[in-house]
Scaffold this motif. Structure first.
Motif: not given
Length: 335
Positions: A268-269, A288-290, A314-317
């Motif tokens: 997350m960070i 921010n949305a995810i 996975i999309l966030y990463y």
């Protein structure tokens, strides 16, 4: 769990790591879901049951009565909470769209539909998403400097929800009272608040026994059977969520210990993309949305892959990885 993440990883590969396109399809899907929710709301108001009671189409589905208009929207989901958590990322984008000249994949009308249905779910978790949206937009646009303005806005929004949305009020009061050490009162304390507190107690005891790696995946079920505060209750319904701990944070704490919590926290960070005026792109918006969806799931949804949750992790990463490549390309172009 491994297969679930692997499946969505291959989807990202199949789309050639086109994060923007994948997120676009998510937003379009959220819009379709919310259109169904809007039809559900209108049908209930005019008394057209086939339009709001979708049990004849969807298995394990029911009408959720309540809210200020007699019904809490759940669209194609079994509960309003699942609707709110799943479209929370879209809600963030829609709020941005409505107050920005630049539109991200959705028109103003589409954004209004999503915002309206999100609020009409009357989900307590959804209201938390509203506050997170305000805070994240404030951070992204530097409004934290205007804390004198932002704090009153948040307080006013909280007071409005507390005084006008009974579901939010009862859940909030129940949660605060239980975690403050007050006794559970049947018929007074909100049931969902007690279920969360009960799972917190179980998770804490399982974590205490195995602080480093937890009890192992799936161990919360056996821990729940052993430590549940509701196992001797004569009234049914208070021993729910024993399999998913009612919160992903609690389940990770219980089943994976400090190791699992640390991995999630690092993701997350380290993968967070903040808005950078020097390198403006869509990445900060997606990030921010995810992140809002991830936080809501950590707070109140304990299933590891419910409603495609691994896809968003996975999309966030890979959104962060895409942003890193974008910045490097811009530096090369400007050098």
């Amino acid at each position: 769990m491994f297969l679930a993440y692997l499946f969505y990883y291959y989807i990202v590969i199949d789309f050639k790591f086109n994060i923007k396109l994948l997120f676009k399809w998510y937003l379009k899907g959220a819009y379709v879901v919310c259109l169904i929710g809007l039809v559900q709301f209108i049908s209930y108001q005019i008394g057209f049951e086939p339009g709001y009671n979708l049990f004849y189409i969807l298995n394990k589905w029911r009408v959720i009565y309540g809210g200020n208009f007699g019904i809490r929207l759940n669209s194609v989901f079994s509960e309003p909470t699942y609707l709110a958590s799943t479209i929370s990322s879209a809600f963030f984008v829609c709020i941005y769209n409505l107050f920005s000249k630049e539109k991200f994949h959705l028109t103003n009308f589409q954004s209004l539909v999503i915002v309206l249905v999100y609020l009409l779910s009357f989900s307590g978790l959804g209201q938390v998403g509203v506050f997170l949206t305000l805070i994240f937009l404030g951070i992204s646009f530097g409004l934290i400097r205007y804390i004198v303005i932002l704090v009153p806005v948040v307080i006013i929004a909280f007071n409005f929800l507390y005084n006008n949305v009974n579901e939010f009020k009862t859940r909030y009061d129940g949660t605060i009272s239980l975690f403050s050490g007050e006794e559970f009162v049947l018929g007074t304390t909100h049931g969902s608040s007690y279920i969360l507190y009960n799972n917190y107690t179980v998770a804490l005891k399982n974590f205490t026994n195995n602080p480093l790696f937890g009890g192992g995946l799936g161990s919360h079920v056996s821990a729940f059977d052993k430590y549940s505060l509701a196992k001797n209750f004569m009234v049914k319904g208070f021993d729910y969520n024993g399999q998913d701990a009612s919160s992903m944070f609690l389940r990770l704490m219980s089943e994976t210990g400090l190791f699992g919590l640390s991995v999630f926290l690092i993701i997350m960070i380290k993968c967070y993309v903040k808005r950078n005026s020097n390198y403006l792109s869509y990445h900060w918006l997606v990030s921010n949305a995810i992140l809002i969806m991830i936080l809501l799931n950590l707070f109140r949804q304990g299933h590891y892959f419910l409603n495609g949750f691994p896809f968003f992790v996975i999309l966030y990463y890979y959104n962060a990885a895409s942003y890193k490549n974008y910045v490097e390309e811009q530096k090369l172009l400007n050098s």
